[in-house]
Write an enzyme that holds these catalytic residues in place. Structure first.
Site, short mmCIF file in Angstrom:
data_model
loop_
_atom_site.label_atom_id
_atom_site.label_comp_id
_atom_site.label_asym_id
_atom_site.label_seq_id
_atom_site.Cartn_x
_atom_site.Cartn_y
_atom_site.Cartn_z
CE LYS A 22 -3.65 0.36 0.06
NZ LYS A 22 -4.62 0.62 -0.99
CG HIS B 60 -10.87 -3.82 -2.81
ND1 HIS B 60 -12.01 -3.72 -2.05
CD2 HIS B 60 -10.07 -2.80 -2.43
CE1 HIS B 60 -11.89 -2.66 -1.25
NE2 HIS B 60 -10.73 -2.09 -1.46
O1 GKR Z 1 -7.05 -0.64 4.37
O2 GKR Z 1 -6.20 1.33 4.14
C1 GKR Z 1 -6.66 0.29 3.69
C2 GKR Z 1 -6.75 0.13 2.19
O3 GKR Z 1 -6.19 1.26 1.59
C3 GKR Z 1 -8.17 -0.05 1.74
O4 GKR Z 1 -8.99 0.90 2.32
C4 GKR Z 1 -8.33 0.01 0.24
O5 GKR Z 1 -9.66 0.05 -0.09
O6 GKR Z 1 -7.21 -2.12 0.15
C5 GKR Z 1 -7.85 -1.16 -0.52
C6 GKR Z 1 -7.30 -0.86 -1.88
O7 GKR Z 1 -6.79 -1.74 -2.51
O8 GKR Z 1 -7.42 0.28 -2.36
MG MG Z 2 -6.55 -0.66 -4.34
#
Ligand code: GKR
Ligand code: MG
Length: 438
Positions: free
Chosen positions: A200, A333
């Site tokens: 991420k 996702h």
């Molecule tokens: O858990 O912060 C998180 C992710 O950024 C999530 O909110 C996203 O929706 O995992 C997700 C993504 O692939 O964008």
């Molecule tokens: Mg994503």
């Protein structure tokens, strides 16, 4: 098989301080657990996004769900769509956990699809339990016996999640540079055996995130598929620069920039530089209506599906066939979730031949003690989960754990996800989510 009761239980679980371009995860993640009770006393279960508004949406849907057969899913979906197409007096217009991911100019949430998605999972679990058949067989039959998932790395502040009596030990440690990201990856792979890695991004300046990906490649070798997802934190120009710097190092680049037009521009400019990098999306593309403009833009080569808001398990099987026809890849996702959601994802991925990418999961970030499934947590081997052969989803609720999750929800005070507020509270009082930032 008449549905005579729908139980809607909000739960909270400890969540570590993970970072993204949305901000910072709160010490608790919220989920909603749905139970459908049939007239003969069987219980079908599902899990979806959490928070107050979502709870109210299920209350609003209650009369449409109760009294009909668990098999009546086609009509239920049409009726819920009609119900939620009317204005709801009690909706406060606040952000829900799905809307948190949607950037200005991108499509909004479809409440009826999320409500239906959860009710459908519970109905299929009910049907499976009544007939002795696993959910994946109800979806058309398993095409694989194991479903692979990807390690999901995050930049992370120190802390284990939870607060007060719920505070958890930090078993992961802080991760704010390439070395600690590699360490986090090793720990996750040692524990779960994952064979692909997603980072991420959108947290640190892009040069530092490029370094982290290159460090992962050095540590795990060129055969380990790598992905990075800054959730639209980069301009088109920056996305192209990152794409060039990571040419050959990524399995796909996920939502580098906001919007389908921007994604299309990134793809074209990379191709012009002879970089054939696949772009994946769960931000620029979040629903069926985004598919035609996504095709026109050429900006999405892999769709990250999610039964929680794409309209349920059967809808994603249809999406699989559509993607196959269109020559688009399909992945999955995730958001912070517990084992009931994971089981639904496993049954779905087992039944969609075209879902060939390892799916995302936040499961390693959740504590075993917060699990609401009876018995052990869902087990991973070699990064995959074996597809259950027992009826329905292959799991039942632990009602003690569910009650504890509910108590945590009552106590924690969080009622919707707001990563920006959390970032302001703990890191920088003026922090603002920017898309793009760099
Ligand atoms: O858990 O912060 C998180 C992710 O950024 C999530 O909110 C996203 O929706 O995992 C997700 C993504 O692939 O964008
Ligand atoms: Mg994503």
């Amino acid at each position: 098989m008449k549905i005579v009761e729908m139980r809607v239980t909000p739960v909270a679980m400890a969540d570590p301080p993970l970072l993204s371009s949305y901000g910072l995860h709160a010490p608790y993640a919220l989920r909603t657990v749905i139970e459908l009770v049939s007239e003969d006393g069987l219980v079908g279960i599902a899990e979806t996004h959490g928070g107050e508004q979502i709870h109210e949406d299920f209350e609003h849907a209650r009369r449409t769900v109760i009294g009909r057969s668990a098999y009546d899913l086609g009509r239920l979906s049409v009726d819920l769509e009609a119900l939620f197409s009317q204005p709801i007096a009690t909706r406060d217009g606040g952000l829900t956990s799905t809307q948190t991911f949607i950037l200005p100019g991108e499509s909004g949430e479809d409440i009826s699809m999320r409500v239906f998605g959860a009710v459908e999972v519970a109905a299929l679990d009910l049907i499976g339990k009544a007939t002795g058949v696993p959910v994946c067989e109800l979806l058309g039959g398993r095409v694989r016996e194991e479903v692979p998932f990807s390690a999901y790395l995050f930049y992370k502040r120190p802390g284990g999640g939870g607060a007060g009596a719920d505070a958890r030990a930090d078993t992961w440690g802080e991760a704010m540079d390439p070395d600690s990201i590699v360490r986090q990856a090793r720990q996750m792979i040692d524990g779960y055996g994952f064979r692909s890695i997603k980072l991420k991004g959108g947290v640190l300046p892009p040069e530092q995130e490029i370094e982290a990906i290159l460090a992962l490649r050095d540590a795990f070798g060129p055969d380990m598929p790598l992905r990075i997802d800054p959730n639209g934190a980069w301009t088109v120009e920056t996305s192209v620069q990152v794409g060039m710097a990571l040419a050959g190092a990524l399995e796909y680049l996920e939502d580098p920039t906001p919007g389908l037009e921007g994604m299309g521009a990134v793809r074209r400019q990379l191709l012009d530089s002879d970089v054939d990098m696949l772009l994946a999306s769960n931000n620029a593309l979040t629903s069926w209506s985004d598919i035609p403009p996504a095709l026109a833009s050429g900006g999405v080569q892999v769709i990250l599906s999610d039964h929680h808001y794409w309209g349920g398990l059967r809808a994603v099987t249809h999406l699989g066939r559509l993607c196959e026809t269109l020559g688009i890849g399909l992945s999955m996702h995730s958001n912070s979730h517990l084992g009931v959601s994971l089981l639904a994802m496993v049954h779905l991925a087992a039944a969609v031949p075209h879902l060939t990418f390892a799916s995302d999961t936040h499961y390693p970030w959740q504590e075993a003690g917060d699990e609401i499934l009876a018995g052990a947590r869902v087990q991973f081997a070699g990064g995959s989960v074996r597809v259950p052969t027992t009826p329905g989803l292959g799991g039942a609720l632990d009602y003690g754990a569910l009650a504890r999750g509910r108590e945590r929800y009552e106590r924690c005070g969080y009622r919707r996800r707001d990563d920006q507020a959390e970032m302001r509270r703990h890191v920088d009082a003026d922090w603002q989510r920017l898309a793009p930032r760099w």
